[in-house]
Write a protein that holds these residues in place. Sequence first.
Motif, mmCIF file in Angstrom:
data_model
loop_
_atom_site.group_PDB
_atom_site.id
_atom_site.type_symbol
_atom_site.label_atom_id
_atom_site.label_comp_id
_atom_site.label_asym_id
_atom_site.label_seq_id
_atom_site.Cartn_x
_atom_site.Cartn_y
_atom_site.Cartn_z
ATOM 1 N N VAL A 1 -18.839 42.092 -38.871
ATOM 2 C CA VAL A 1 -19.895 41.267 -38.274
ATOM 3 C C VAL A 1 -21.202 42.049 -38.357
ATOM 4 C CG1 VAL A 1 -19.188 41.921 -35.927
ATOM 5 C CG2 VAL A 1 -20.649 39.963 -36.252
ATOM 6 N N ASN A 2 -22.164 41.407 -38.990
ATOM 7 C CA ASN A 2 -23.481 42.010 -39.149
ATOM 8 C C ASN A 2 -24.304 41.616 -37.927
ATOM 9 O OD1 ASN A 2 -25.642 43.325 -40.169
ATOM 10 N ND2 ASN A 2 -25.591 42.322 -42.164
ATOM 11 N N LYS B 1 -29.435 38.389 -25.426
ATOM 12 C CA LYS B 1 -28.551 37.241 -25.667
ATOM 13 C C LYS B 1 -27.823 37.374 -27.010
ATOM 14 C CE LYS B 1 -28.834 32.300 -25.345
ATOM 15 N NZ LYS B 1 -29.787 31.343 -25.873
ATOM 16 N N ALA B 2 -28.538 37.889 -28.008
ATOM 17 C CA ALA B 2 -27.928 38.067 -29.338
ATOM 18 C C ALA B 2 -26.754 39.034 -29.222
ATOM 19 C CB ALA B 2 -28.968 38.603 -30.314
ATOM 20 N N GLU B 3 -26.945 40.103 -28.463
ATOM 21 C CA GLU B 3 -25.859 41.082 -28.312
ATOM 22 C C GLU B 3 -24.682 40.473 -27.551
ATOM 23 O OE1 GLU B 3 -26.781 45.000 -27.074
ATOM 24 O OE2 GLU B 3 -28.123 45.364 -28.778
ATOM 25 N N ARG C 1 -20.713 40.187 -28.720
ATOM 26 C CA ARG C 1 -19.586 40.686 -27.909
ATOM 27 C C ARG C 1 -18.503 39.612 -27.803
ATOM 28 N NH1 ARG C 1 -19.854 46.254 -26.456
ATOM 29 N NH2 ARG C 1 -22.048 46.737 -26.124
ATOM 30 N N LYS C 2 -18.940 38.357 -27.610
ATOM 31 C CA LYS C 2 -17.960 37.258 -27.493
ATOM 32 C C LYS C 2 -17.207 37.078 -28.801
ATOM 33 C CE LYS C 2 -19.898 34.443 -23.848
ATOM 34 N NZ LYS C 2 -21.334 34.098 -23.991
ATOM 35 N N GLY D 1 -25.112 46.661 -39.072
ATOM 36 C CA GLY D 1 -26.431 46.201 -38.638
ATOM 37 C C GLY D 1 -26.972 46.870 -37.386
ATOM 38 N N CYS D 2 -27.853 46.123 -36.697
ATOM 39 C CA CYS D 2 -28.699 46.731 -35.665
ATOM 40 C C CYS D 2 -27.943 47.196 -34.427
ATOM 41 C CB CYS D 2 -29.809 45.758 -35.276
ATOM 42 S SG CYS D 2 -31.024 45.611 -36.606
ATOM 43 N N MET D 3 -26.940 46.420 -33.978
ATOM 44 C CA MET D 3 -26.172 46.869 -32.803
ATOM 45 C C MET D 3 -25.369 48.110 -33.128
ATOM 46 S SD MET D 3 -24.409 43.728 -30.863
ATOM 47 C CE MET D 3 -23.612 44.325 -29.388
ATOM 48 N N ALA D 4 -24.866 48.197 -34.357
ATOM 49 C CA ALA D 4 -24.120 49.380 -34.795
ATOM 50 C C ALA D 4 -25.037 50.598 -34.713
ATOM 51 C CB ALA D 4 -23.607 49.177 -36.216
#
Length: 482
Positions: A68-69, A76-78, A82-83, A105-108
Amino acid sequence: MSVEKIIEEEKQGQSLITEQVNNNHKKLFIESYGCQMNMNDSEIVASILAKEGYNTTQNLEEADLVLVNTCSIRDKAEQTIRKRLQKYNRVKLKKNRKMKIGVLGCMAERLKTKFLEEEKMLDLVVGPDAYRDLPNLVKEIESGRDAVNVLLSKEETYADVSPVRLNSNGVSAFVSITRGCDNMCTFCVVPFTRGRERSRDPQSIIKEIRDLKDQNFKEVTLLGQNVDSYVWYGGGLKKDFDKASEIAKATAVDFASLLDMCATAFPKIRFRSFTSNPQDMSLDVLHVTAKHDNICKYIHLPIQSGSTKVLNRMNRQHTREEYIELIDNIRKIIPECAISQDIITGFCGETEEDHKETLSLMEYVKYDYGYMFAYSERPGTLAAKKFEDDIPLEVKKRRLAEVIALQREHSHVRTKAFVGKTMEVLIEGTSKKSDQHWKGRNTQNTVAIFPKTGNETLGDFVMVKINDCTSATLLGTVVNRE
Ligand code: SAH
Ligand code: F3S
Protein backbone atom coordinates in the motif's frame (compact mmCIF):
# COMPACT_ATOMS: atom_id res chain seq x y z
CA MET A 1 21.87 20.41 -23.72
CA SER A 2 19.82 22.73 -25.93
CA VAL A 3 16.09 22.37 -26.48
CA GLU A 4 16.66 21.88 -30.24
CA LYS A 5 19.17 19.11 -29.66
CA ILE A 6 16.81 17.21 -27.40
CA ILE A 7 13.93 17.52 -29.86
CA GLU A 8 16.26 16.35 -32.64
CA GLU A 9 17.37 13.33 -30.61
CA GLU A 10 13.76 12.58 -29.87
CA LYS A 11 12.96 12.46 -33.60
CA GLN A 12 15.76 9.98 -34.22
CA GLY A 13 15.30 7.94 -31.05
CA GLN A 14 13.96 4.47 -30.46
CA SER A 15 10.96 3.69 -28.33
CA LEU A 16 11.45 2.23 -24.87
CA ILE A 17 10.49 -1.41 -24.83
CA THR A 18 7.94 -2.17 -22.15
CA GLU A 19 8.98 -5.01 -19.90
CA GLN A 20 7.75 -8.47 -20.95
CA VAL A 21 6.12 -10.07 -17.98
CA ASN A 22 4.54 -13.20 -19.48
CA ASN A 23 6.61 -15.63 -17.44
CA ASN A 24 5.96 -14.04 -14.10
CA HIS A 25 4.21 -16.28 -11.58
CA LYS A 26 4.15 -14.27 -8.35
CA LYS A 27 1.24 -11.92 -7.68
CA LEU A 28 1.46 -8.31 -6.50
CA PHE A 29 -1.59 -6.43 -5.21
CA ILE A 30 -0.73 -2.74 -5.07
CA GLU A 31 -2.97 0.07 -3.87
CA SER A 32 -2.27 3.81 -3.81
CA TYR A 33 -3.58 6.60 -1.63
CA GLY A 34 -3.00 10.34 -1.85
CA CYS A 35 -1.57 12.37 -4.69
CA GLN A 36 -0.96 11.50 -8.34
CA MET A 37 2.74 11.25 -7.58
CA ASN A 38 1.91 8.23 -5.43
CA MET A 39 -0.11 6.68 -8.30
CA ASN A 40 2.87 7.19 -10.58
CA ASP A 41 5.30 5.82 -7.98
CA SER A 42 3.20 2.66 -7.73
CA GLU A 43 3.63 2.24 -11.50
CA ILE A 44 7.40 2.53 -11.01
CA VAL A 45 7.25 -0.04 -8.20
CA ALA A 46 5.21 -2.43 -10.39
CA SER A 47 7.85 -2.06 -13.08
CA ILE A 48 10.73 -2.79 -10.68
CA LEU A 49 8.94 -5.83 -9.25
CA ALA A 50 7.97 -7.15 -12.71
CA LYS A 51 11.66 -7.94 -13.09
CA GLU A 52 11.51 -9.94 -9.85
CA GLY A 53 8.73 -12.21 -11.12
CA TYR A 54 5.68 -10.25 -9.90
CA ASN A 55 2.65 -9.50 -12.06
CA THR A 56 -0.06 -7.25 -10.66
CA THR A 57 -3.42 -8.66 -9.65
CA GLN A 58 -6.74 -7.02 -8.69
CA ASN A 59 -7.58 -9.98 -6.46
CA LEU A 60 -6.34 -9.36 -2.93
CA GLU A 61 -6.86 -12.95 -1.75
CA GLU A 62 -4.49 -14.49 -4.27
CA ALA A 63 -1.66 -11.96 -3.71
CA ASP A 64 1.81 -13.12 -2.63
CA LEU A 65 2.73 -9.52 -1.88
CA VAL A 66 0.39 -6.69 -0.87
CA LEU A 67 1.79 -3.16 -1.02
CA VAL A 68 0.00 0.00 0.00
CA ASN A 69 1.44 3.28 -1.15
CA THR A 70 0.59 5.61 1.70
CA CYS A 71 -0.20 9.29 2.26
CA SER A 72 0.54 11.39 5.36
CA ILE A 73 -0.81 14.74 4.22
CA ARG A 74 -3.69 14.81 6.72
CA ASP A 75 -4.51 12.68 9.75
CA LYS A 76 -7.61 11.32 8.00
CA ALA A 77 -5.49 9.89 5.17
CA GLU A 78 -3.38 8.00 7.71
CA GLN A 79 -6.48 6.68 9.50
CA THR A 80 -7.88 5.36 6.21
CA ILE A 81 -4.65 3.49 5.57
CA ARG A 82 -4.63 1.98 9.08
CA LYS A 83 -8.11 0.59 8.36
CA ARG A 84 -6.92 -0.87 5.05
CA LEU A 85 -4.04 -2.57 6.83
CA GLN A 86 -6.51 -4.22 9.22
CA LYS A 87 -8.41 -5.53 6.22
CA TYR A 88 -5.22 -7.01 4.70
CA ASN A 89 -4.41 -8.62 8.03
CA ARG A 90 -7.83 -10.28 8.17
CA VAL A 91 -7.45 -11.62 4.62
CA LYS A 92 -3.97 -12.90 5.46
CA LEU A 93 -5.20 -14.71 8.59
CA LYS A 94 -8.29 -16.19 7.02
CA LYS A 95 -7.37 -16.84 3.38
CA ASN A 96 -3.68 -16.66 2.62
CA ARG A 97 -1.19 -17.16 5.43
CA LYS A 98 1.77 -16.84 3.07
CA MET A 99 0.84 -13.31 2.03
CA LYS A 100 3.47 -10.62 2.75
CA ILE A 101 2.32 -7.07 3.52
CA GLY A 102 4.34 -3.90 2.94
CA VAL A 103 3.91 -0.13 3.13
CA LEU A 104 5.45 2.36 0.73
CA GLY A 105 5.41 6.14 0.46
CA CYS A 106 4.99 8.99 2.91
CA MET A 107 3.70 7.15 6.00
CA ALA A 108 6.53 4.63 5.63
CA GLU A 109 9.00 7.51 5.56
CA ARG A 110 7.37 9.33 8.45
CA LEU A 111 7.03 6.38 10.82
CA LYS A 112 10.05 4.29 9.74
CA THR A 113 10.67 1.22 11.96
CA LYS A 114 8.00 2.45 14.38
CA PHE A 115 5.49 1.28 11.74
CA LEU A 116 6.65 -2.33 12.24
CA GLU A 117 6.19 -1.97 15.99
CA GLU A 118 2.71 -0.50 15.64
CA GLU A 119 1.44 -2.88 12.95
CA LYS A 120 2.62 -6.32 14.00
CA MET A 121 1.68 -8.03 10.72
CA LEU A 122 3.69 -5.70 8.51
CA ASP A 123 6.72 -7.25 6.77
CA LEU A 124 8.10 -4.35 4.79
CA VAL A 125 8.53 -0.54 5.11
CA VAL A 126 9.94 1.37 2.13
CA GLY A 127 10.25 5.15 1.69
CA PRO A 128 9.71 7.00 -1.62
CA ASP A 129 13.40 7.15 -2.59
CA ALA A 130 14.20 3.49 -1.85
CA TYR A 131 12.11 1.62 -4.43
CA ARG A 132 15.18 0.51 -6.36
CA ASP A 133 16.14 -1.52 -3.31
CA LEU A 134 12.83 -3.46 -3.47
CA PRO A 135 14.39 -6.54 -5.15
CA ASN A 136 16.72 -6.98 -2.13
CA LEU A 137 14.06 -6.09 0.40
CA VAL A 138 11.56 -8.51 -1.13
CA LYS A 139 14.15 -11.32 -0.98
CA GLU A 140 14.61 -10.51 2.71
CA ILE A 141 10.90 -10.82 3.45
CA GLU A 142 10.56 -13.93 1.29
CA SER A 143 13.07 -15.56 3.59
CA GLY A 144 11.04 -14.58 6.63
CA ARG A 145 12.76 -11.41 7.87
CA ASP A 146 11.24 -7.91 8.16
CA ALA A 147 12.82 -5.33 5.86
CA VAL A 148 13.06 -1.54 6.04
CA ASN A 149 14.63 1.09 3.80
CA VAL A 150 13.64 4.70 4.34
CA LEU A 151 16.78 6.44 3.12
CA LEU A 152 16.09 9.67 1.27
CA SER A 153 18.24 10.44 -1.74
CA LYS A 154 19.81 13.48 -3.38
CA GLU A 155 19.66 12.10 -6.92
CA GLU A 156 16.91 9.52 -7.27
CA THR A 157 14.33 10.37 -9.95
CA TYR A 158 13.73 6.82 -11.31
CA ALA A 159 14.51 8.40 -14.68
CA ASP A 160 15.35 5.08 -16.35
CA VAL A 161 12.43 3.06 -14.97
CA SER A 162 9.64 2.64 -17.48
CA PRO A 163 6.44 2.58 -15.38
CA VAL A 164 3.91 -0.24 -15.79
CA ARG A 165 0.69 1.71 -16.38
CA LEU A 166 -1.76 0.57 -13.69
CA ASN A 167 -5.54 1.04 -13.89
CA SER A 168 -4.88 2.94 -17.07
CA ASN A 169 -7.57 4.03 -19.52
CA GLY A 170 -4.87 3.83 -22.21
CA VAL A 171 -5.43 7.53 -22.96
CA SER A 172 -3.97 9.66 -20.13
CA ALA A 173 -0.77 9.05 -18.19
CA PHE A 174 1.40 10.71 -15.54
CA VAL A 175 5.07 11.48 -15.99
CA SER A 176 7.02 12.67 -12.93
CA ILE A 177 9.45 15.52 -13.61
CA THR A 178 10.56 16.52 -10.12
CA ARG A 179 10.69 14.78 -6.77
CA GLY A 180 10.70 16.19 -3.25
CA CYS A 181 10.02 19.73 -2.13
CA ASP A 182 12.20 22.45 -0.60
CA ASN A 183 9.47 24.90 0.27
CA MET A 184 8.90 24.09 3.90
CA CYS A 185 5.34 25.36 4.09
CA THR A 186 4.89 25.17 7.86
CA PHE A 187 1.73 22.98 7.72
CA CYS A 188 3.12 20.42 5.29
CA VAL A 189 4.72 17.04 5.92
CA VAL A 190 5.89 16.50 2.30
CA PRO A 191 9.41 17.99 2.64
CA PHE A 192 10.02 15.49 5.48
CA THR A 193 8.62 12.46 3.69
CA ARG A 194 9.81 13.11 0.15
CA GLY A 195 13.09 14.83 0.83
CA ARG A 196 14.92 17.57 -1.04
CA GLU A 197 13.82 18.74 -4.44
CA ARG A 198 15.52 17.39 -7.57
CA SER A 199 14.61 17.44 -11.24
CA ARG A 200 14.70 14.69 -13.81
CA ASP A 201 16.80 14.67 -16.96
CA PRO A 202 14.67 16.12 -19.81
CA GLN A 203 15.90 13.46 -22.21
CA SER A 204 14.50 10.71 -20.02
CA ILE A 205 11.21 12.63 -19.76
CA ILE A 206 11.03 12.90 -23.55
CA LYS A 207 11.83 9.18 -23.89
CA GLU A 208 9.04 8.25 -21.53
CA ILE A 209 6.55 10.44 -23.41
CA ARG A 210 7.67 8.90 -26.71
CA ASP A 211 7.00 5.47 -25.26
CA LEU A 212 3.51 6.61 -24.23
CA LYS A 213 2.89 8.07 -27.68
CA ASP A 214 3.91 4.76 -29.26
CA GLN A 215 1.38 3.02 -27.03
CA ASN A 216 -1.25 5.46 -28.32
CA PHE A 217 -1.60 7.60 -25.20
CA LYS A 218 -3.08 11.04 -25.93
CA GLU A 219 -2.59 13.05 -22.78
CA VAL A 220 0.39 13.43 -20.45
CA THR A 221 0.33 15.16 -17.07
CA LEU A 222 3.76 16.35 -15.96
CA LEU A 223 3.95 15.83 -12.21
CA GLY A 224 5.83 17.45 -9.37
CA GLN A 225 5.09 18.94 -5.94
CA ASN A 226 6.02 22.19 -7.55
CA VAL A 227 6.50 21.83 -11.33
CA ASP A 228 7.42 25.48 -11.83
CA SER A 229 10.64 25.09 -9.93
CA TYR A 230 11.85 22.36 -12.31
CA VAL A 231 15.45 22.95 -13.31
CA TRP A 232 17.83 20.52 -15.02
CA TYR A 233 21.45 21.63 -14.92
CA GLY A 234 23.05 18.22 -15.37
CA GLY A 235 21.72 16.67 -12.16
CA GLY A 236 21.82 17.55 -8.48
CA LEU A 237 19.59 19.20 -5.95
CA LYS A 238 17.61 22.32 -6.73
CA LYS A 239 19.15 24.05 -3.71
CA ASP A 240 22.65 23.57 -5.20
CA PHE A 241 21.76 25.22 -8.51
CA ASP A 242 23.42 28.49 -7.44
CA LYS A 243 26.70 26.64 -6.94
CA ALA A 244 26.64 25.13 -10.46
CA SER A 245 29.18 26.22 -13.09
CA GLU A 246 28.38 29.21 -15.30
CA ILE A 247 28.02 26.89 -18.33
CA ALA A 248 25.65 24.58 -16.47
CA LYS A 249 23.57 27.59 -15.43
CA ALA A 250 23.52 29.10 -18.91
CA THR A 251 22.36 25.85 -20.55
CA ALA A 252 19.95 24.81 -17.80
CA VAL A 253 16.43 23.73 -18.77
CA ASP A 254 13.68 25.36 -16.71
CA PHE A 255 9.98 24.44 -16.63
CA ALA A 256 8.99 26.85 -19.39
CA SER A 257 11.60 25.36 -21.75
CA LEU A 258 10.68 21.80 -20.74
CA LEU A 259 7.01 22.47 -21.52
CA ASP A 260 7.95 24.12 -24.81
CA MET A 261 10.15 21.17 -25.68
CA CYS A 262 7.46 18.58 -24.90
CA ALA A 263 4.69 20.43 -26.73
CA THR A 264 6.90 20.94 -29.81
CA ALA A 265 8.23 17.37 -29.92
CA PHE A 266 4.76 15.80 -29.52
CA PRO A 267 2.18 17.98 -31.28
CA LYS A 268 -0.47 15.22 -31.08
CA ILE A 269 -0.17 14.79 -27.30
CA ARG A 270 -2.08 17.07 -25.00
CA PHE A 271 -0.08 18.25 -21.95
CA ARG A 272 -1.12 19.14 -18.45
CA SER A 273 0.99 19.81 -15.39
CA PHE A 274 0.38 19.51 -11.67
CA THR A 275 1.02 21.30 -9.21
CA SER A 276 1.98 24.89 -9.86
CA ASN A 277 3.23 27.00 -7.01
CA PRO A 278 2.44 30.73 -7.18
CA GLN A 279 5.88 31.71 -5.89
CA ASP A 280 7.69 30.01 -8.79
CA MET A 281 5.31 30.43 -11.71
CA SER A 282 7.01 32.57 -14.34
CA LEU A 283 5.48 34.66 -17.10
CA ASP A 284 7.47 32.46 -19.51
CA VAL A 285 5.38 29.45 -18.47
CA LEU A 286 2.22 31.44 -19.20
CA HIS A 287 3.51 32.53 -22.62
CA VAL A 288 4.51 28.95 -23.54
CA THR A 289 1.07 27.73 -22.44
CA ALA A 290 -0.61 30.38 -24.59
CA LYS A 291 1.62 29.57 -27.57
CA HIS A 292 0.82 25.84 -27.88
CA ASP A 293 -2.65 24.49 -28.62
CA ASN A 294 -1.59 21.17 -27.10
CA ILE A 295 -0.86 22.64 -23.66
CA CYS A 296 -4.08 22.63 -21.69
CA LYS A 297 -5.52 25.93 -20.63
CA TYR A 298 -5.80 24.94 -17.03
CA ILE A 299 -3.68 25.83 -14.01
CA HIS A 300 -3.97 24.40 -10.52
CA LEU A 301 -2.73 27.25 -8.36
CA PRO A 302 -3.05 26.55 -4.61
CA ILE A 303 -3.63 29.65 -2.50
CA GLN A 304 -4.17 28.02 0.93
CA SER A 305 -5.39 31.33 2.45
CA GLY A 306 -6.47 34.75 1.21
CA SER A 307 -4.79 36.52 4.12
CA THR A 308 -1.19 37.67 3.79
CA LYS A 309 -0.78 37.28 7.54
CA VAL A 310 -1.76 33.62 7.38
CA LEU A 311 0.28 33.02 4.20
CA ASN A 312 3.26 34.41 6.04
CA ARG A 313 2.70 32.07 8.99
CA MET A 314 2.37 29.22 6.52
CA ASN A 315 5.75 30.24 5.07
CA ARG A 316 4.22 30.63 1.61
CA GLN A 317 6.55 32.94 -0.29
CA HIS A 318 3.99 35.41 -1.66
CA THR A 319 1.37 37.86 -0.48
CA ARG A 320 -2.31 38.07 -1.34
CA GLU A 321 -1.50 41.00 -3.65
CA GLU A 322 1.24 39.10 -5.50
CA TYR A 323 -1.13 36.17 -6.01
CA ILE A 324 -3.77 38.52 -7.42
CA GLU A 325 -1.18 40.00 -9.76
CA LEU A 326 -0.38 36.50 -11.00
CA ILE A 327 -4.08 35.77 -11.55
CA ASP A 328 -4.40 39.03 -13.52
CA ASN A 329 -1.43 37.97 -15.68
CA ILE A 330 -2.97 34.55 -16.34
CA ARG A 331 -6.24 36.20 -17.40
CA LYS A 332 -4.34 38.61 -19.67
CA ILE A 333 -2.00 36.08 -21.31
CA ILE A 334 -4.36 33.05 -21.44
CA PRO A 335 -7.88 34.52 -21.33
CA GLU A 336 -9.64 31.13 -21.63
CA CYS A 337 -7.60 29.56 -18.81
CA ALA A 338 -9.35 27.64 -16.04
CA ILE A 339 -7.88 27.99 -12.55
CA SER A 340 -8.36 25.75 -9.53
CA GLN A 341 -7.30 26.11 -5.90
CA ASP A 342 -6.25 24.34 -2.71
CA ILE A 343 -7.47 26.07 0.45
CA ILE A 344 -6.90 25.21 4.11
CA THR A 345 -9.37 26.51 6.68
CA GLY A 346 -8.59 27.03 10.35
CA PHE A 347 -4.81 27.20 10.20
CA CYS A 348 -3.16 28.24 13.48
CA GLY A 349 -4.20 31.75 14.50
CA GLU A 350 -6.66 32.22 11.60
CA THR A 351 -9.15 34.93 12.63
CA GLU A 352 -12.64 35.46 11.29
CA GLU A 353 -11.19 38.44 9.41
CA ASP A 354 -8.53 36.20 7.77
CA HIS A 355 -11.24 33.73 6.77
CA LYS A 356 -13.26 36.56 5.17
CA GLU A 357 -10.16 37.47 3.18
CA THR A 358 -10.09 33.92 1.81
CA LEU A 359 -13.73 34.23 0.78
CA SER A 360 -13.15 37.62 -0.85
CA LEU A 361 -10.15 36.31 -2.77
CA MET A 362 -12.32 33.45 -4.02
CA GLU A 363 -14.88 36.04 -5.16
CA TYR A 364 -12.14 37.84 -7.06
CA VAL A 365 -10.77 34.76 -8.84
CA LYS A 366 -13.99 32.73 -9.20
CA TYR A 367 -12.08 29.45 -9.39
CA ASP A 368 -13.34 26.76 -11.72
CA TYR A 369 -13.01 24.26 -8.89
CA GLY A 370 -10.99 23.51 -5.79
CA TYR A 371 -9.67 21.09 -3.22
CA MET A 372 -10.51 22.32 0.27
CA PHE A 373 -9.42 20.99 3.64
CA ALA A 374 -9.68 21.73 7.35
CA TYR A 375 -6.21 22.18 8.84
CA SER A 376 -4.83 18.96 10.26
CA GLU A 377 -1.71 19.28 12.41
CA ARG A 378 1.05 16.96 11.25
CA PRO A 379 3.68 15.73 13.70
CA GLY A 380 7.17 17.07 13.06
CA THR A 381 6.13 19.97 10.83
CA LEU A 382 7.23 23.53 11.58
CA ALA A 383 3.65 24.55 12.45
CA ALA A 384 3.38 21.69 14.95
CA LYS A 385 6.57 22.91 16.60
CA LYS A 386 5.99 26.66 16.46
CA PHE A 387 2.25 27.36 16.65
CA GLU A 388 -0.71 26.24 18.65
CA ASP A 389 -3.42 24.37 16.73
CA ASP A 390 -5.87 26.81 18.31
CA ILE A 391 -8.91 26.88 16.05
CA PRO A 392 -11.66 24.61 17.43
CA LEU A 393 -12.65 21.77 15.09
CA GLU A 394 -16.22 23.05 14.72
CA VAL A 395 -14.90 26.47 13.60
CA LYS A 396 -12.51 24.86 11.09
CA LYS A 397 -15.43 22.81 9.77
CA ARG A 398 -17.83 25.74 9.60
CA ARG A 399 -15.28 27.81 7.66
CA LEU A 400 -14.61 24.84 5.41
CA ALA A 401 -18.34 24.47 4.71
CA GLU A 402 -18.49 28.18 3.75
CA VAL A 403 -15.53 27.86 1.43
CA ILE A 404 -16.98 24.73 -0.19
CA ALA A 405 -20.41 26.35 -0.65
CA LEU A 406 -18.86 29.41 -2.31
CA GLN A 407 -16.71 27.22 -4.54
CA ARG A 408 -19.77 25.26 -5.62
CA GLU A 409 -21.45 28.52 -6.69
CA HIS A 410 -18.39 29.60 -8.66
CA SER A 411 -17.96 26.18 -10.28
CA HIS A 412 -21.54 26.41 -11.47
CA VAL A 413 -20.97 29.88 -12.92
CA ARG A 414 -17.88 28.59 -14.74
CA THR A 415 -19.54 25.46 -16.14
CA LYS A 416 -22.61 27.45 -17.23
CA ALA A 417 -20.36 29.74 -19.26
CA PHE A 418 -19.55 26.79 -21.55
CA VAL A 419 -23.20 26.15 -22.45
CA GLY A 420 -23.87 26.97 -26.11
CA LYS A 421 -20.18 26.68 -27.04
CA THR A 422 -18.49 24.00 -29.14
CA MET A 423 -15.18 22.64 -27.89
CA GLU A 424 -12.62 19.93 -28.35
CA VAL A 425 -12.94 17.03 -25.90
CA LEU A 426 -10.62 14.06 -25.46
CA ILE A 427 -12.61 10.83 -25.02
CA GLU A 428 -11.28 9.15 -21.88
CA GLY A 429 -13.84 6.40 -21.34
CA THR A 430 -17.48 5.42 -21.10
CA SER A 431 -19.61 7.41 -18.68
CA LYS A 432 -20.02 5.67 -15.31
CA LYS A 433 -23.75 6.34 -15.34
CA SER A 434 -24.55 5.16 -18.88
CA ASP A 435 -22.73 2.90 -21.32
CA GLN A 436 -24.41 4.81 -24.14
CA HIS A 437 -22.38 7.93 -23.28
CA TRP A 438 -18.73 8.95 -23.51
CA LYS A 439 -16.86 10.83 -20.83
CA GLY A 440 -14.01 13.23 -21.60
CA ARG A 441 -12.46 16.57 -20.65
CA ASN A 442 -11.99 19.83 -22.47
CA THR A 443 -8.74 21.80 -22.36
CA GLN A 444 -9.94 23.53 -19.18
CA ASN A 445 -10.19 20.11 -17.48
CA THR A 446 -14.00 20.26 -17.19
CA VAL A 447 -15.70 16.88 -17.62
CA ALA A 448 -18.11 16.53 -20.55
CA ILE A 449 -20.63 13.71 -21.08
CA PHE A 450 -22.18 13.08 -24.50
CA PRO A 451 -24.01 10.29 -26.38
CA LYS A 452 -21.92 7.84 -28.43
CA THR A 453 -22.68 8.13 -32.15
CA GLY A 454 -20.78 5.07 -33.34
CA ASN A 455 -18.31 7.17 -35.33
CA GLU A 456 -15.83 7.93 -32.56
CA THR A 457 -13.75 5.85 -30.18
CA LEU A 458 -11.73 5.96 -26.94
CA GLY A 459 -8.76 8.34 -27.28
CA ASP A 460 -10.31 10.45 -30.06
CA PHE A 461 -10.35 14.22 -29.91
CA VAL A 462 -13.90 15.20 -30.89
CA MET A 463 -15.80 18.46 -31.17
CA VAL A 464 -18.69 18.64 -28.70
CA LYS A 465 -21.45 21.22 -28.60
CA ILE A 466 -22.40 21.90 -24.99
CA ASN A 467 -26.17 22.06 -24.51
CA ASP A 468 -26.53 21.92 -20.74
CA CYS A 469 -24.61 21.44 -17.50
CA THR A 470 -24.76 20.44 -13.87
CA SER A 471 -22.55 22.30 -11.37
CA ALA A 472 -19.46 20.30 -12.35
CA THR A 473 -20.28 18.48 -15.61
CA LEU A 474 -20.98 19.56 -19.17
CA LEU A 475 -23.62 17.78 -21.24
CA GLY A 476 -23.32 17.91 -25.02
CA THR A 477 -23.43 16.24 -28.42
CA VAL A 478 -20.71 15.44 -30.94
CA VAL A 479 -20.65 17.75 -33.97
CA ASN A 480 -18.53 17.75 -37.12
CA ARG A 481 -15.28 19.70 -37.20
CA GLU A 482 -15.61 22.87 -39.30
N1 SAH B 1 2.83 21.15 -3.65
C1 SAH B 1 1.53 21.65 -3.51
C2 SAH B 1 0.73 21.02 -2.40
C3 SAH B 1 0.90 19.57 -2.04
S1 SAH B 1 -0.10 19.00 -0.72
C4 SAH B 1 1.57 23.19 -3.36
O1 SAH B 1 2.36 23.83 -3.94
O2 SAH B 1 0.79 23.77 -2.66
C5 SAH B 1 -1.73 19.23 -1.38
C6 SAH B 1 -2.59 20.10 -0.56
O3 SAH B 1 -2.92 19.52 0.68
C7 SAH B 1 -1.97 21.42 -0.18
O4 SAH B 1 -2.00 22.35 -1.20
C8 SAH B 1 -2.79 21.85 1.01
O5 SAH B 1 -3.91 22.60 0.63
C9 SAH B 1 -3.24 20.53 1.60
N2 SAH B 1 -2.53 20.26 2.86
C10 SAH B 1 -1.21 20.03 3.02
N3 SAH B 1 -0.92 19.86 4.33
C11 SAH B 1 -2.10 20.00 5.00
C12 SAH B 1 -2.46 19.95 6.38
N4 SAH B 1 -1.54 19.74 7.33
N5 SAH B 1 -3.76 20.12 6.71
C13 SAH B 1 -4.70 20.35 5.75
N6 SAH B 1 -4.41 20.40 4.45
C14 SAH B 1 -3.13 20.24 4.06
FE1 F3S C 1 3.94 21.00 0.80
FE2 F3S C 1 4.37 23.54 0.34
FE3 F3S C 1 5.86 21.71 -0.83
S1 F3S C 1 2.37 22.54 0.45
S2 F3S C 1 4.55 19.96 -1.04
S3 F3S C 1 5.81 22.15 1.33
S4 F3S C 1 5.04 23.59 -1.76
